[in-house]
Design a protein around this motif. Structure first.
Motif, PDB file in Angstrom:
ATOM      1  N   MET A 110      17.998  -5.069 -12.701  1.00 27.93           N
ATOM      2  CA  MET A 110      18.061  -3.886 -12.123  1.00 27.93           C
ATOM      3  C   MET A 110      16.866  -3.041 -12.535  1.00 27.93           C
ATOM      4  SD  MET A 110      20.152  -3.516 -16.100  1.00 27.93           S
ATOM      5  CE  MET A 110      21.510  -4.848 -15.739  1.00 27.93           C
ATOM      6  N   PRO A 111      16.893  -2.007 -11.646  1.00 29.98           N
ATOM      7  CA  PRO A 111      16.130  -0.929 -11.849  1.00 29.98           C
ATOM      8  C   PRO A 111      15.903   0.043 -13.308  1.00 29.98           C
ATOM      9  CG  PRO A 111      17.884   0.222 -10.134  1.00 29.98           C
ATOM     10  CD  PRO A 111      18.394  -0.885 -11.218  1.00 29.98           C
ATOM     11  N   ALA A 112      14.814   0.578 -13.755  1.00 28.80           N
ATOM     12  CA  ALA A 112      14.704   0.294 -15.193  1.00 28.80           C
ATOM     13  C   ALA A 112      15.472   1.053 -16.038  1.00 28.80           C
ATOM     14  CB  ALA A 112      13.291   0.612 -14.925  1.00 28.80           C
ATOM     15  N   GLU A 113      15.917   2.471 -15.066  1.00 30.43           N
ATOM     16  CA  GLU A 113      17.079   3.346 -16.283  1.00 30.43           C
ATOM     17  C   GLU A 113      18.075   2.936 -16.683  1.00 30.43           C
ATOM     18  OE1 GLU A 113      16.778   4.522 -12.177  1.00 30.43           O
ATOM     19  OE2 GLU A 113      15.103   3.540 -13.209  1.00 30.43           O
ATOM     20  N   GLN A 114      18.899   1.510 -15.509  1.00 35.48           N
ATOM     21  CA  GLN A 114      19.842   1.068 -15.740  1.00 35.48           C
ATOM     22  C   GLN A 114      19.530   0.287 -17.132  1.00 35.48           C
ATOM     23  OE1 GLN A 114      21.395  -0.133 -12.452  1.00 35.48           O
ATOM     24  NE2 GLN A 114      22.595  -1.847 -12.804  1.00 35.48           N
ATOM     25  N   LEU A 115      18.461  -0.383 -17.173  1.00 36.41           N
ATOM     26  CA  LEU A 115      17.986  -1.671 -17.848  1.00 36.41           C
ATOM     27  C   LEU A 115      18.059  -0.965 -19.229  1.00 36.41           C
ATOM     28  CD1 LEU A 115      17.205  -3.865 -18.866  1.00 36.41           C
ATOM     29  CD2 LEU A 115      15.110  -2.903 -19.096  1.00 36.41           C
ATOM     30  N   GLU A 116      17.935   0.428 -19.282  1.00 37.67           N
ATOM     31  CA  GLU A 116      17.745   1.274 -20.794  1.00 37.67           C
ATOM     32  C   GLU A 116      19.276   1.284 -21.038  1.00 37.67           C
ATOM     33  OE1 GLU A 116      15.595   4.911 -20.126  1.00 37.67           O
ATOM     34  OE2 GLU A 116      13.594   3.280 -19.171  1.00 37.67           O
ATOM     35  N   ARG A 117      19.887   1.777 -20.166  1.00 42.80           N
ATOM     36  CA  ARG A 117      21.857   2.149 -20.291  1.00 42.80           C
ATOM     37  C   ARG A 117      22.089   0.674 -20.645  1.00 42.80           C
ATOM     38  NH1 ARG A 117      21.235   5.369 -16.357  1.00 42.80           N
ATOM     39  NH2 ARG A 117      22.405   3.358 -14.426  1.00 42.80           N
ATOM     40  N   TRP A 118      21.801  -0.489 -19.865  1.00 46.32           N
ATOM     41  CA  TRP A 118      22.400  -1.552 -20.562  1.00 46.32           C
ATOM     42  C   TRP A 118      21.070  -1.770 -21.945  1.00 46.32           C
ATOM     43  CZ3 TRP A 118      21.047  -6.489 -22.543  1.00 46.32           C
ATOM     44  CH2 TRP A 118      21.914  -7.303 -22.157  1.00 46.32           C
ATOM     45  N   MET A 119      20.876  -2.010 -22.279  1.00 51.01           N
ATOM     46  CA  MET A 119      20.185  -2.457 -23.352  1.00 51.01           C
ATOM     47  C   MET A 119      21.043  -1.721 -24.793  1.00 51.01           C
ATOM     48  SD  MET A 119      18.076  -4.975 -23.526  1.00 51.01           S
ATOM     49  CE  MET A 119      16.777  -4.775 -25.268  1.00 51.01           C
ATOM     50  N   GLU A 173       0.728  -1.013  -0.107  1.00 51.86           N
ATOM     51  CA  GLU A 173      -0.139   0.071   0.037  1.00 51.86           C
ATOM     52  C   GLU A 173       0.808   1.192   0.070  1.00 51.86           C
ATOM     53  OE1 GLU A 173      -3.005  -0.808   3.498  1.00 51.86           O
ATOM     54  OE2 GLU A 173      -3.720  -2.213   1.825  1.00 51.86           O
ATOM     55  N   GLU A 174       2.024   1.552   0.649  1.00 52.45           N
ATOM     56  CA  GLU A 174       2.956   2.225   0.961  1.00 52.45           C
ATOM     57  C   GLU A 174       4.220   1.933  -0.402  1.00 52.45           C
ATOM     58  OE1 GLU A 174       4.082   1.887   5.092  1.00 52.45           O
ATOM     59  OE2 GLU A 174       1.907   2.215   5.030  1.00 52.45           O
ATOM     60  N   ASN A 175       3.887   1.748  -1.787  1.00 56.25           N
ATOM     61  CA  ASN A 175       4.699   1.439  -2.638  1.00 56.25           C
ATOM     62  C   ASN A 175       6.223   1.370  -2.362  1.00 56.25           C
ATOM     63  OD1 ASN A 175       2.442   2.840  -4.178  1.00 56.25           O
ATOM     64  ND2 ASN A 175       3.091   4.612  -3.253  1.00 56.25           N
ATOM     65  N   ARG A 176       6.068   0.529  -1.144  1.00 56.04           N
ATOM     66  CA  ARG A 176       8.350   0.237  -1.041  1.00 56.04           C
ATOM     67  C   ARG A 176       8.096  -1.256  -2.330  1.00 56.04           C
ATOM     68  NH1 ARG A 176       6.994   2.600   4.053  1.00 56.04           N
ATOM     69  NH2 ARG A 176       5.299   0.800   5.297  1.00 56.04           N
ATOM     70  N   LEU A 177       7.023  -1.244  -2.937  1.00 51.55           N
ATOM     71  CA  LEU A 177       7.385  -2.567  -3.771  1.00 51.55           C
ATOM     72  C   LEU A 177       7.944  -2.101  -5.002  1.00 51.55           C
ATOM     73  CD1 LEU A 177       5.990  -4.436  -1.569  1.00 51.55           C
ATOM     74  CD2 LEU A 177       5.068  -5.532  -3.195  1.00 51.55           C
ATOM     75  N   PHE A 178       8.991  -3.060  -5.982  1.00 55.12           N
ATOM     76  CA  PHE A 178       8.915  -2.395  -6.909  1.00 55.12           C
ATOM     77  C   PHE A 178       9.376  -3.918  -7.760  1.00 55.12           C
ATOM     78  CE2 PHE A 178      13.401  -1.779  -5.980  1.00 55.12           C
ATOM     79  CZ  PHE A 178      13.687  -1.920  -4.927  1.00 55.12           C
ATOM     80  N   VAL A 179       9.948  -3.146  -9.071  1.00 55.40           N
ATOM     81  CA  VAL A 179      10.492  -4.103  -9.966  1.00 55.40           C
ATOM     82  C   VAL A 179      11.449  -3.609 -10.569  1.00 55.40           C
ATOM     83  CG1 VAL A 179       9.537  -5.452 -12.119  1.00 55.40           C
ATOM     84  CG2 VAL A 179       7.487  -4.726 -10.969  1.00 55.40           C
ATOM     85  N   VAL A 180      12.706  -5.127 -10.932  1.00 55.73           N
ATOM     86  CA  VAL A 180      13.718  -4.856 -11.055  1.00 55.73           C
ATOM     87  C   VAL A 180      13.693  -5.647 -12.728  1.00 55.73           C
ATOM     88  CG1 VAL A 180      14.834  -3.944  -9.149  1.00 55.73           C
ATOM     89  CG2 VAL A 180      14.544  -6.538  -9.897  1.00 55.73           C
ATOM     90  N   TYR A 181      14.524  -4.825 -13.465  1.00 53.30           N
ATOM     91  CA  TYR A 181      14.819  -5.740 -14.954  1.00 53.30           C
ATOM     92  C   TYR A 181      15.659  -6.905 -14.868  1.00 53.30           C
ATOM     93  CZ  TYR A 181      10.570  -3.279 -14.951  1.00 53.30           C
ATOM     94  OH  TYR A 181       9.255  -2.385 -14.939  1.00 53.30           O
ATOM     95  N   GLN A 182      16.445  -8.075 -16.056  1.00 52.72           N
ATOM     96  CA  GLN A 182      17.086  -8.388 -16.030  1.00 52.72           C
ATOM     97  C   GLN A 182      17.562  -8.931 -17.046  1.00 52.72           C
ATOM     98  OE1 GLN A 182      17.715 -13.157 -13.703  1.00 52.72           O
ATOM     99  NE2 GLN A 182      20.330 -12.395 -13.618  1.00 52.72           N
TER     100      GLN A 182
END
Ligand code: C2E
Ligand code: CA
Ligand code: CA
Ligand code: CA
Length: 278
Positions: A264-273, A35-44
């Motif tokens: 990794m977080p989304a921004e990092q995934l974008e750099r990785w790609m 509820e307090e937005n402490r869940l998030f998604v990372v990408y491998q």
């Protein structure tokens, strides 16, 4: 592909036993955290083992507690499944992953494949397909850019149901992978009944393949089984160049693991790609 990335998966796991009171406390914390937005998604990232080209990523859920500790998904997902909370959390992961997919498409990765883990409880929920299609529609993502990962045990526990759901969702172009493949005891006939696209070899086989000749024989058999069924085979948990070469030699098409990139977080995934795509 780029070889090293800073990890975002350093877990601190408080001493959490298995007794009911602790589980209840953990579940309460999870509910509040959600509820307090402490869940998030990372990408491998996932790559083609031969060309090294980036293919897409697997979305993995993270929970950071108020105290700043990370609780491993292996600990909280089973609780979320038992409590039913997985229905809303699963929808959150799906929508977040679809949003990120849209972003990758906008960045020019037209064939980006976003893999999302789903639980049996989600499949059993009557609104699952509606939820799935709505997530696609709301984000403007085509089904062919999304892959669902279902575990081998889940496919075997309720093959009939899984078969029906798969038939439905595959009409939207969504592809399906059998996760943790080789750890259960699925029969060939069961496997053939399921319209899946990819087999994901469990990390344990990648490890075993390297440490003994029996291990490598077993890995070979699992890969051959997938190939024999006409499926693409991906190995998870590839940590070393040696493992990459071995899996490739055994006929495995694709790979995922710390060698290529940590979750990794989304921004990092974008750099990785940007760096990982030739
Ligand atoms: P999984 O689906 O088998 O995910 C792969 C796990 O292996 C991930 O653990 C990933 O961080 C880890 N991994 C990847 N590469 C390597 C490597 O090279 N070496 C090692 N040692 N580990 C590697 P993670 O993120 O802790 O997730 C654990 C499990 O939690 C997942 O296993 C999946 O079953 C479940 N999970 C995670 N996110 C979700 C979700 O959104 N929904 C559902 N239903 N389950 C999820
Ligand atoms: Ca998975
Ligand atoms: Ca897996
Ligand atoms: Ca696994």
């Amino acid at each position: 592909a780029k070889l090293q990335h800073r990890g975002s998966s350093q877990y601190f796991s408080p001493a959490m036993g298995t007794d009911a009171r602790e589980r209840f406390k953990l579940l309460k914390g999870l509910r509040a955290g959600f509820e307090e937005n402490r869940l998030f998604v990372v990408y491998q990232p996932q790559v083609d083992l031969t060309s090294g080209q980036a293919l897409g990523a697997e979305a993995l859920l993270r929970w950071r507690t108020e105290e700043g500790n990370f609780v491993p998904p292996d600990q909280f997902i089973p609780l979320a499944e038992k409590s039913g909370l997985i229905i809303s959390i699963g929808e959150f992961v799906l929508r977040t992953a679809c949003h990120q997919t849209k972003r990758m498409l906008e960045l020019g990765y037209a064939d980006f494949r976003m893999c999302v883990n789903v639980s049996l409880a989600q499949f059993r929920h009557q609104d699952f397909i509606t939820t799935l299609l709505r997530a696609l529609r709301d984000t403007g993502v085509d089904g062919r850019n999304i892959e669902l990962e279902i575990t081998e045990s889940m496919a075997m526990e309720d093959t009939e149901l899984v078969m029906h759901i798969l038939a439905d969702i595959k009409r939207s172009g969504i592809t399906v992978a059998i996760d943790d493949f080789g750890t259960g005891f699925s029969s060939l006939s069961h496997l053939r009944q399921l319209d899946v696209d990819r087999l994901k070899i469990d990390r344990a086989f990648v490890r075993e393949a390297q440490s003994s000749s029996a291990g490598s024989t077993i890995a070979q058999m699992v890969i051959n089984l997938g190939r024999g069924l006409g499926l693409t085979v991906i190995a998870e948990g590839i940590e070393t160049e040696e493992q990459r070469l071995q899996l490739q030699a055994l006929g495995c098409h694709e790979g995922q693991g710390y060698l290529f990139g940590r979750p990794m977080p989304a921004e990092q995934l974008e750099r990785w790609m940007a760096q990982g795509t030739p």
